[in-house]
Design a protein around this motif. Structure first.
Motif, PDB file in Angstrom:
ATOM      1  N   ALA A 181      17.090   9.980  49.484  1.00 19.78           N
ATOM      2  CA  ALA A 181      15.892  10.145  49.164  1.00 19.78           C
ATOM      3  C   ALA A 181      15.323   8.642  48.962  1.00 19.78           C
ATOM      4  O   ALA A 181      13.823   8.564  49.060  1.00 19.78           O
ATOM      5  N   PRO A 230      12.404   6.017  52.462  1.00 19.28           N
ATOM      6  CA  PRO A 230      11.174   5.200  52.244  1.00 19.28           C
ATOM      7  C   PRO A 230      11.423   3.737  51.886  1.00 19.28           C
ATOM      8  O   PRO A 230      10.325   2.848  52.774  1.00 19.28           O
ATOM      9  N   LEU A 288       2.846  15.673  44.154  1.00 17.29           N
ATOM     10  CA  LEU A 288       1.792  15.768  45.317  1.00 17.29           C
ATOM     11  C   LEU A 288       2.211  15.098  46.600  1.00 17.29           C
ATOM     12  O   LEU A 288       2.001  15.277  47.840  1.00 17.29           O
ATOM     13  N   LEU A 289       3.040  14.085  46.413  1.00 16.86           N
ATOM     14  CA  LEU A 289       3.615  12.974  47.536  1.00 16.86           C
ATOM     15  C   LEU A 289       4.362  13.915  48.562  1.00 16.86           C
ATOM     16  O   LEU A 289       4.425  13.573  49.696  1.00 16.86           O
ATOM     17  N   THR A 290       5.250  14.923  47.955  1.00 18.89           N
ATOM     18  CA  THR A 290       6.118  15.372  48.920  1.00 18.89           C
ATOM     19  C   THR A 290       5.597  16.830  49.636  1.00 18.89           C
ATOM     20  O   THR A 290       6.295  17.407  50.265  1.00 18.89           O
ATOM     21  N   GLN A 291       4.364  17.258  48.951  1.00 13.20           N
ATOM     22  CA  GLN A 291       3.667  18.330  49.873  1.00 13.20           C
ATOM     23  C   GLN A 291       2.837  18.117  50.878  1.00 13.20           C
ATOM     24  O   GLN A 291       2.323  16.901  50.989  1.00 13.20           O
ATOM     25  N   PRO A 292       3.007  18.845  51.931  1.00 14.67           N
ATOM     26  CA  PRO A 292       1.999  18.601  53.145  1.00 14.67           C
ATOM     27  C   PRO A 292       0.590  18.965  52.636  1.00 14.67           C
ATOM     28  O   PRO A 292       0.177  19.846  51.784  1.00 14.67           O
ATOM     29  N   VAL A 293      -0.401  18.068  53.237  1.00 15.49           N
ATOM     30  CA  VAL A 293      -1.705  18.319  52.805  1.00 15.49           C
ATOM     31  C   VAL A 293      -2.528  19.350  53.860  1.00 15.49           C
ATOM     32  O   VAL A 293      -1.811  19.675  54.991  1.00 15.49           O
ATOM     33  N   GLN A 345      11.922  14.574  49.953  1.00 16.19           N
ATOM     34  CA  GLN A 345      11.442  13.480  50.794  1.00 16.19           C
ATOM     35  C   GLN A 345       9.980  13.232  50.742  1.00 16.19           C
ATOM     36  O   GLN A 345       9.317  14.322  50.324  1.00 16.19           O
ATOM     37  N   ILE A 346       9.540  12.185  50.787  1.00 14.55           N
ATOM     38  CA  ILE A 346       8.146  11.769  50.679  1.00 14.55           C
ATOM     39  C   ILE A 346       7.432  11.968  51.993  1.00 14.55           C
ATOM     40  O   ILE A 346       8.036  11.932  53.239  1.00 14.55           O
ATOM     41  N   ASN A 347       6.481  12.988  52.013  1.00 15.83           N
ATOM     42  CA  ASN A 347       5.687  13.067  53.230  1.00 15.83           C
ATOM     43  C   ASN A 347       4.738  12.072  53.422  1.00 15.83           C
ATOM     44  O   ASN A 347       3.722  11.644  52.836  1.00 15.83           O
ATOM     45  N   TRP A 348       5.031  11.342  54.545  1.00 12.93           N
ATOM     46  CA  TRP A 348       4.252  10.194  55.011  1.00 12.93           C
ATOM     47  C   TRP A 348       2.900  10.566  55.324  1.00 12.93           C
ATOM     48  O   TRP A 348       1.765   9.740  54.932  1.00 12.93           O
ATOM     49  N   HIS A 349       2.714  11.657  55.806  1.00 15.43           N
ATOM     50  CA  HIS A 349       1.135  12.135  56.271  1.00 15.43           C
ATOM     51  C   HIS A 349       0.500  12.042  54.930  1.00 15.43           C
ATOM     52  O   HIS A 349      -0.586  11.633  54.877  1.00 15.43           O
ATOM     53  N   THR A 350       0.862  12.778  53.966  1.00 13.84           N
ATOM     54  CA  THR A 350       0.405  13.030  52.403  1.00 13.84           C
ATOM     55  C   THR A 350      -0.099  11.615  52.069  1.00 13.84           C
ATOM     56  O   THR A 350      -0.859  11.390  51.302  1.00 13.84           O
ATOM     57  N   PHE A 351       1.118  10.698  52.085  1.00 15.56           N
ATOM     58  CA  PHE A 351       1.015   9.737  51.266  1.00 15.56           C
ATOM     59  C   PHE A 351      -0.091   8.640  51.992  1.00 15.56           C
ATOM     60  O   PHE A 351      -0.951   8.231  51.141  1.00 15.56           O
TER      61      PHE A 351
END
Lengths: 402, 115, 193
Positions: free
Chosen positions: A18, A22, B4-9, C3-9
């Protein structure tokens, strides 16, 4: 590269996945940024030195000779150190926010355009399908920094420079766009990597020799590109003999040097763009690397060396372009603003439009270019084909027509 | 609360951004007295609308990608951009004319409606 | 930690930029700064377009909006930027009315945006795959839509091009150099300020 870092971080530093993902992405991004920033910064160091040497030689002087040995090649670094230590002055009447932010806008725009600029097949910050378009668009933001600087300085010289710049922008953007369309139309794609790869092979595969129209288009492109990076004879925003120093009259120290880096950065950028669009990009005049087998098919190392040679090739071509710009600057007098607008709108635009029409008709009736028409054979058997996405696009459209 | 960062938009999030820009543009148009400020408000409104078109045209922002506008969304956004540029040119010409004739750029002073 | 969703980021980054700078356009009274914030807001919007997979429209946005329209606008601002017009203050009544109307509109729009479940989350995992949109857009503008059975946009395209020509001539006619009216006593518009 991100995957490489991620796996290594998990294996050797024993980070949890995790955190490693990043971090891996950030490290990879940092390396890309550092590499590109070096292209801009070290490039600027070299080109400023080159400019002084060439200017000196043209004026029958020697140019810098002392700092760093016989040729004075460390002169720019010494200048840079001086600039860092200088006081950061701001006029009392200036708009503090705009005055401070303007150099960063100019530099960021110039730097951001490098994001989509390839240096060899696959060696690019971000592979964009609309790379040509993106680069031109982002370069357009650079003038915004110039205009803000001119307005924010609260000095009439700066404001004059900014007004001239705004008037110049609306005049050169039209022919510049038209010129870029010509090689894009021949290649059938806006992807710079595809455009570069399409010109592989002997020297007559380069787009400048594709047909007479592209040959003329290049010169128009070069004129407009010179105007777009504010170089003499189009450096009206600066015009040091009329407007003190134009838009950066009031700037000193590091902020001033940001404008300078932006100028040299975009000079190199448009030269690389010209090299890729017209002069075969990373392909040499004779495909030596291909003949001795330095490409991806013979292993990663061979591909790497081939790409490295290709990049050197591209940088040499682009440096030649920059040298020509320097040569032009120290040889021609500055135009007046009305002459600039006349040159761009009354001469370059119609010429570029005619060349566009001519090149369009040429690829319609004589596909494959001048040399294919003259039956000049290519030793490696390169034939120019449409880009894959164009072919894919054309097929169903044909089917529909039937 | 979910991170919020781990959810798809999805389209909704893009629409929210579009809504904020749209409302900013409306407020800008209503409150600015400088004619060019009003023009900037119009640009914001058009951009807010454009975000929606692009979001609905995107292939992967909805659960059911067959529901997306596809290329139509992008094409309409292109037309909006082009028309916005045309509108800006004309509005700017009008503003400059107003300034030349009345020596003011304050829209509150433009209340006579005659040559 | 997921996991960080990079698209969201990157979406959040661009969205934050777009919204913040749009708000700053509203709350700044200096017209030149407004133009600057508008440029930043529009550039962030271009970032959103890239994220949504519309790379051609995103580049177009930067080129036409930021490079063209904004330079034009700033040119206009500088032509009219006299000391008294740079910061025109608005009365509190107008502000409160605008805030009321804007707040109500925002509430309605946000509620609409989050009202459909299908819209709330997409399949952004495939966002990284680049697909060429430029060719398809170009063919679409020329009337050939092969991805769907529908006809393309040839007629709107032609109308827009004629429209641009008309606008070009019209704007040049409107803004042509005329004798500037001299500020004089017989001009009531000048006397009042």
């Amino acid at each position: 590269m991100a995957e490489f870092f991620t796996t290594n971080l998990i294996e050797y530093v024993s980070l949890s996945e995790a955190w490693a993902t990043p971090l891996g992405y950030i490290l990879a991004a940092m390396i890309h940024i550092a590499l590109l920033l070096n292209v801009v910064a070290v490039g600027a160091l070299g080109f400023i030195w080159l400019e002084r040497k060439v200017a000196g030689r043209i004026q029958d002087r020697l140019g810098p000779t002392r700092v760093g040995g016989r040729f004075g090649w460390l002169q720019t670094l010494a200048d840079g150190l001086k600039l860092i230590t200088k006081e950061d002055l701001m006029p009392a009447a200036a708009d503090p926010f705009l005055f401070r932010v303007a150099p960063y806008v100019a530099f960021c725009a110039s730097f951001a355009a490098y994001l989509a600029l390839p240096f060899a097949t696959g060696w690019v910050g971000q592979h964009l399908n609309v790379a040509v378009f993106f680069i031109l668009a982002v370069l357009g933001i650079e003038v915004f920094g110039v205009i803000l600087a001119g307005y924010g300085s609260a000095s009439k010289w700066s404001l004059f420079g900014a007004m001239r710049e705004a008037a110049q922008v609306v005049s050169y953007e039209v022919p510049l766009g038209l010129c870029v369309i010509v090689p894009v139309m021949i290649a059938g794609t806006m992807d710079l990597i595809a455009i570069g790869d399409m010109q592989a092979g002997m020297v007559w595969n380069w787009f400048i020799f594709h047909d007479p129209f592209t040959f003329i288009t290049f010169w128009v492109f070069f004129t407009c590109a010179t105007a777009s990076v504010n170089r003499a004879p189009f450096d009206l925003a600066e015009a040091e003999s009329e407007l003190v120093a134009g838009f950066h009259t009031e700037y000193s120290g590091l902020r001033w040097s940001f404008f300078f880096m932006a100028e040299y950065g975009s000079m190199f950028l448009v030269s690389v763009l010209a090299a890729i669009l017209f002069f075969g990009g990373w392909n040499g005049p004779i495909p030596i690397t291909e003949i001795i087998g330095l490409n991806e098919t013979n292993g990663a190392l061979a591909g790497y060396v081939g790409n490295l040679l290709g990049m050197t090739n591209l940088i040499i071509k682009a440096s030649l372009g920059v040298t020509v710009m320097i040569w032009v600057r120290w040889s021609f007098p500055r135009l007046r603003i009305d002459q600039v607008i006349t040159t761009c709108l009354k001469y370059c635009t119609p010429i570029a439009a005619m060349m566009f029409l001519g090149a369009a008709l040429w690829i319609l009736y004589l596909p494959g270019g001048l040399w294919a028409t003259l039956r000049l054979s290519d030793p490696l058997g390169h034939t120019r084909e449409a880009a894959p996405d164009q072919q894919a696009a054309a097929m169903p459209a044909d089917g529909e027509r039937e | 609360m979910t991170n919020l960062l781990t959810q798809p938009v999805g389209v909704s999030h893009y629409m929210a951004v579009g809504a904020v820009m749209f409302v900013c543009g409306i407020v800008c148009m209503a409150t600015k007295r400088n004619a060019l400020g009003v023009l900037m408000g119009i640009e914001l409104v058009l951009n807010g609308a454009n975000i929606n078109f692009i979001a609905f045209g995107s292939a992967y922002l909805q659960k059911d990608s067959a529901m997306s506008l596809g290329l139509d969304g992008q094409l309409i956004a292109l037309f909006v951009i082009v028309l916005a540029a045309a509108e800006a040119a004309v509005a700017l010409a009008i503003a400059l004319n107003f300034y030349n004739n009345h020596h003011s750029i304050d829209v509150d002073r433009a209340d006579e409606l005659k040559g | 930690m997921d996991q960080i969703n990079w698209h969201t980021f990157f979406f959040l980054l661009s969205a934050l930029g777009a919204c913040t700078f749009a708000l700053m356009v509203v709350f700044t009274s200096n017209i030149v700064r407004m133009a600057f914030f508008l440029v930043l807001s529009l550039t962030s919007t271009a970032g959103l377009f890239f994220l949504a997979g519309a790379d051609f429209v995103g580049a177009m946005q930067i080129m036409i909006y930021v490079g063209g329209t904004m330079v034009l606008l700033v040119f206009g601002v500088m032509l009219t930027a006299q000391e008294r017009f740079v910061s025109l203050k608005t009365s509190g009544g107008t502000w409160s009315l605008a805030a009321l109307a804007g707040g109500a509109l925002l509430a309605v729009l946000l509620q609409t945006a989050f009202s459909v479940d299908d819209w709330k989350a997409g399949d952004t995992a495939q966002a990284g795959q680049s697909q060429t949109t430029a060719t398809r857009i170009g063919l679409g503008l020329l009337g050939a839509r092969f991805d769907e059975g529908t006809s393309g946009y040839l007629l709107p395209f032609e109308i827009v091009s004629i429209h641009l020509l008309v606008v070009l001539i019209g704007a040049a006619y409107l803004a042509r150099a005329k004798r500037r009216a001299k500020p004089s006593a017989d001009n009531p518009a000048d006397r009042s300020d």
